[in-house]
Design a protein around this motif. Structure first.
Motif, mmCIF file in Angstrom:
data_model
loop_
_atom_site.group_PDB
_atom_site.id
_atom_site.type_symbol
_atom_site.label_atom_id
_atom_site.label_comp_id
_atom_site.label_asym_id
_atom_site.label_seq_id
_atom_site.Cartn_x
_atom_site.Cartn_y
_atom_site.Cartn_z
ATOM 1 N N SER A 1 2.263 1.729 -3.507
ATOM 2 C CA SER A 1 1.233 2.202 -4.424
ATOM 3 C C SER A 1 0.945 3.680 -4.222
ATOM 4 O O SER A 1 0.807 4.434 -5.180
ATOM 5 N N GLN B 1 0.822 -1.206 0.000
ATOM 6 C CA GLN B 1 0.000 0.000 0.000
ATOM 7 C C GLN B 1 0.863 1.266 0.000
ATOM 8 O O GLN B 1 0.543 2.247 -0.674
ATOM 9 N N GLN C 1 1.515 6.810 -7.002
ATOM 10 C CA GLN C 1 0.444 7.731 -7.384
ATOM 11 C C GLN C 1 0.878 9.185 -7.186
ATOM 12 O O GLN C 1 0.573 10.055 -8.010
#
Length: 216
Positions: free
Chosen positions: A177, A174, A181
């Protein structure tokens, strides 16, 4: 090697018979040859995986098998599976005289299948020992592996690996990720605000500065 949960076959061991030469009534243990018959359960021929025993001053052992052909009604026949296997380095010395031994089916000259009786022929040519024999004899059955069980075990191992991947030493997915982004958003903003004006390296008010063109 047999699986740990494999149990030995039940059988009956006849009393050893020491062969004599002629009609002598001397100590038969000194004849040098002894025969031990191992009778397997009546009506239940056995496919043998291995034979184990403890030696007691036997120099050589020969294994003969009484086999019955399941596809024929002919009487069972004797055959030699292993001849004169050495159990002692030297019949006149102690080495190997009380060791444990295993005879595997791969050591035998014939397939030890459909066996109804095992005959062990013991030889001790040395006169140094008063008697000789084999102790703690065990016969283990041969079992074919179950293909369906092997596939099931393989799938179970595969499922276990899928459920418990080894993530030790790897960053949190997580977090990775989220960082990607943020980098993508920053790249979009920089591309949007980038100027389209051309800035020449030597362009000064529409002309070239001669000092910038000089070679050093």
């Amino acid at each position: 090697m047999t699986p740990d949960d494999t149990k030995p076959v039940n059988f009956t061991v006849k009393a050893p018979v020491y062969l004599q030469i002629g009609d002598t009534k001397a100590d038969t243990a000194h004849s040098g040859v002894c025969v031990v018959d191992v009778n397997l359960p009546f009506g239940k021929p056995v496919n043998i995986e291995e034979v184990t025993f403890k030696n007691y001053y036997t120099a050589y052992v020969t294994v003969r098998l009484l086999r019955r052909n399941p596809e024929q009604e002919a009487p069972a026949k004797w055959c030699t599976a292993l001849r004169d296997l050495p159990l002692m380095d030297n019949p006149h010395t102690e080495r190997g005289s009380q060791d444990y031994y295993t005879i595997h089916r791969t050591q035998m000259q014939v397939e030890p299948d459909h066996v109804v009786c095992v005959r062990l022929i013991l030889r001790q040519p040395s006169l140094a020992w008063l008697t000789f024999s084999l102790e703690d004899i065990k016969i283990f059955p041969h079992t074919e592996p179950d293909p369906e069980k092997e596939v099931s075990d393989w799938l179970s191992d595969l499922t276990l690996i899928d459920q418990h991947p080894d993530l030790e030493g790897l960053p949190d997915p997580q977090t990775v990720s989220s960082s990607i982004q943020q980098m993508w958003a920053l790249t979009e903003v920089m591309q949007t605000n980038q100027t389209t004006a051309s800035i020449g390296r030597f362009d000064v008010d529409g002309c070239y500065d001669i000092s910038l063109l000089s070679l050093t």
